[in-house]
Design an enzyme around this catalytic site. Structure first.
Site, short mmCIF file in Angstrom:
data_model
loop_
_atom_site.label_atom_id
_atom_site.label_comp_id
_atom_site.label_asym_id
_atom_site.label_seq_id
_atom_site.Cartn_x
_atom_site.Cartn_y
_atom_site.Cartn_z
CD GLU A 120 -1.51 2.15 2.03
OE1 GLU A 120 -2.15 3.39 2.17
OE2 GLU A 120 -0.37 2.17 2.78
CB SER A 121 1.31 4.14 0.57
OG SER A 121 1.55 5.61 0.56
CB ALA A 122 5.99 3.74 -0.16
CG HIS A 178 -2.80 7.54 1.76
ND1 HIS A 178 -2.81 6.99 0.36
CD2 HIS A 178 -1.52 7.35 2.22
CE1 HIS A 178 -1.78 6.43 0.33
NE2 HIS A 178 -0.84 6.86 1.15
N GLY A 201 2.62 0.04 -2.45
CA GLY A 201 1.91 -0.26 -3.71
C GLY A 201 2.93 0.29 -4.89
#
Ligand SMILES: *[C@@H]1O[C@H](CO)[C@@H](O)[C@H](O)[C@H]1NC(C)=O
Ligand SMILES: *[C@@H]1O[C@H](CO)[C@@H](O)[C@H](O)[C@H]1NC(C)=O
Ligand SMILES: *[C@@H]1O[C@H](CO)[C@@H](O)[C@H](O)[C@H]1NC(C)=O
Ligand SMILES: *[C@@H]1O[C@H](CO)[C@@H](O)[C@H](O)[C@H]1NC(C)=O
Ligand SMILES: *[C@@H]1O[C@H](CO)[C@@H](O)[C@H](O)[C@H]1NC(C)=O
Length: 549
Positions: free
Chosen positions: A210-212, A450, A214
């Protein structure tokens, strides 16, 4: 014939005996040595945990900032009964669990398996955490995988280097860069080689993040070095096309060195600077603290056998020259409210957009020579404001622009391109449960910010679920994600009462998505107009090749 059969059965029998004794005291023989795990029991589940397994040599001394090397074999039994130290975090995000121990010596991973004798090989989900490449860790407090493991999969969670430890780059061969991504790559290779000893199937590894995290998963999808190490991928709020390029990478190295030796100048070579920074004791280097903390992520490396990112992502996807595995990809319903947490943050962003439309341009857009950027900014503004109101007059438009600009645009672009080659399942997580209760609510905008969906996959010690709807949502997420790991289809059984939906894969003309809310519903893509606009802006004002989008 008879002898052969007996031999085979005897072998199976012996194997079972061996497995069951091994499991009894949770000792496993790995190619590099023995480890002993432990059992984690909760009210609802029980699993075996093997925590703090080394996969890379401590990245210190001459290995600091560099591509990691595989860990070395050990003697005796390694007690894998506690999460290893996290990598040094440059930023601890509000609300995240505390980190007990941080260390440069951090290349460890954790393996969690169902608490039973495993006779068939199980699918594996390999988790890469987020945190902007400056924070995050793989500990159980952050990512307790109990519910996922309960569905009969094996979970791996992995540490990787952060901040300047993981992403410093001299933009030449002295320090290539992207060490943090190379840590993940080494861990993936470790999983290929070792996961069968835990009962896992190396042919059925799904990477998710997820996020970084992802963005990292996306990087492994488009990079040839990661080929063959996984058979499916899940990109949550971050993907192959999400911008992470570090600006002024070389300057950042000099700035870091100057903190410790003010006499250093641009005349010093990158090799001198590297040697100097590698010679600093860990606790001294750590004092640089957050001064360079916000240097984000990846660099484009010079060609080298250790290089990981050397090519722009958009052409790799467009040409089919990537690791063509099925993909789940999506975002939460309003990514931006995690970044603009208060009304005044949103108002301030709105004012800056109204004052200067060029502030709306994507950071990764390299303008064509002579491009009129004011004109480009107006195109973007018109698409989000419908020309009838300013951003300040309708804050929901500010939030929607911001959400698309950081996560929506790259996600939908990847969906559009990749769906020409592989199955792609698109979702939006809109369920505003306990985890989202403190989000700023603006009429017309989404309510889920987020990273909110993480609490519905993992147990996060600081975000316990509370309501029945919370728990149902976690059940659904866990079911779909583990179905995908098992069958490459998140909803293989239309009659499953918990899901009660068939989530179709996208086709490039029909980008429908699964809306994960109080109910699960398939909906048509509502952002066709915005996507056409972004394509137009890149094509008209941007210079190819596009590294990101
Ligand atoms: C891990 O196992 C070792 C050896 O049995 C023991 O000394 C240690 O206390 C254990 N640690 C935890 C956190 O359980
Ligand atoms: C930087 O260059 C100067 C001049 O050549 C030299 O004296 C100094 O040792 C160099 N610094 C480092 C850290 O190598
Ligand atoms: C750029 O576009 C803006 C808005 O259309 C226009 O007002 C301006 O004159 C243009 N600038 C140039 C140099 O063409
Ligand atoms: C929401 O805010 C309350 C009060 O500050 C706090 O106790 C709670 O933990 C917060 N919940 C989340 C999910 O952040
Ligand atoms: C399943 O979904 C359909 C409509 O999509 C609905 O009519 C039905 O009540 C749902 N069943 C359950 C058990 O939720």
């Amino acid at each position: 014939m008879v002898v052969k059969t007996i031999t085979f059965e005897m072998r199976v029998f012996l194997l079972l005996v061996l497995v069951s004794t091994a499991v009894a005291d949770l000792v496993i023989d790995l190619p590099d040595g023995r480890i002993r795990g432990h059992e984690i029991r909760t009210e609802s589940s029980s699993m075996y945990a093997f925590q703090g397994i080394p996969f890379g040599r401590p990245p210190v001394g001459k290995l600091r900032f560099q591509a990691p090397l595989p860990s070395e074999p050990w003697e005796g039994v390694l007690e894998a009964n506690r999460t290893a130290a996290s990598c040094i975090v440059v930023m601890h995000f509000d609300g995240d669990p505390e980190i007990d121990e941080q260390n440069e010596d951090c290349l460890y991973l954790n393996v969690y398996t169902p608490a039973r004798q495993i006779t068939e090989k199980l699918p594996v989900l390999f988790w890469i955490y987020g945190g902007g490449f400056i924070g995050g860790c793989a500990s159980y407090d952050y990512y307790g995988p109990d519910d996922l493991v309960n569905e009969d999969v094996i979970i791996v969670t992995v540490n990787y280097r952060l901040g300047f430890y993981g992403f410093l780059s001299t933009e030449d061969k002295a320090i290539l860069g992207n060490a943090g991504l190379k840590d993940q790559l080494l861990a993936l290779k470790w999983a290929q080689k070792n996961i069968e000893f835990f009962g896992g199937d190396p042919e059925k590894i799904t990477i998710f993040g997820e996020s970084a995290g992802g963005i990292s998963v996306g990087a492994h999808v488009v990079n040839s070095k990661s080929k063959g190490l996984f058979r499916a991928a899940i990109c949550q709020s971050g993907c192959s096309l999400t911008t992470v390029l570090q600006s002024n990478a070389r300057q950042n190295v000099y700035d870091l060195a100057k903190i410790f030796d003010p006499t250093i100048s641009e005349k010093n070579t990158t090799t001198e600077i590297r040697d100097f920074l590698q010679s600093l004791p860990s606790d001294v280097l750590a004092q640089a603290g957050t001064e360079l903390g916000l240097l984000l992520g990846a660099v484009v490396e010079v060609e080298d056998e250790d290089a990981f990112i050397t090519k722009p992502a958009v052409p790799l996807l467009e040409s089919g020259n990537f690791n063509q595995v099925p993909l789940i990809i999506g975002t939460v319903s309003e990514e931006s409210i995690g970044f603009l947490p208060t009304i005044s943050d949103i108002e301030e962003a709105a004012r800056s957009y109204d004052a200067d439309v060029t502030a709306l341009l994507p950071v990764d857009l390299v303008p064509l020579e002579g491009a009129n950027l004011t004109e480009a900014g107006i195109v973007i503004k018109d698409a989000y404001t419908d020309r009838d109101r300013t951003f300040s007059e309708d804050l929901s438009r500010t939030l929607k622009y911001f959400s698309d600009n950081i996560f929506g645009r790259p996600t939908l672009k990847q969906v559009k391109i990749q769906s020409n080659f592989t199955p792609v399942y698109l979702y939006q997580f809109s369920f505003a449960g306990t985890k989202s209760q403190n989000r700023t609510v603006i009429e017309g905008a989404g309510k889920v910010g987020h990273a909110d969906e993480l609490a519905y996959l993992f147990k996060i010690s600081t975000f316990p679920l509370a309501t029945e709807a919370d728990f149902l949502t976690r059940k659904r997420m866990v079911k779909m994600w583990t179905n995908f790991a098992k069958t490459l289809n998140p909803t293989p059984d239309a009659s499953d009462p918990i899901l009660n939906v068939t989530w179709p894969s996208v086709s490039s003309i029909d980008i429908q998505y699964l809306d994960i809310d109080d109910t699960l519903q398939v909906k048509p893509n509502g952002k066709v107009k915005q996507m056409e606009m972004w394509d137009y802006v890149y094509e008209t004002y941007g210079k190819r090749p596009f590294y990101y989008f």
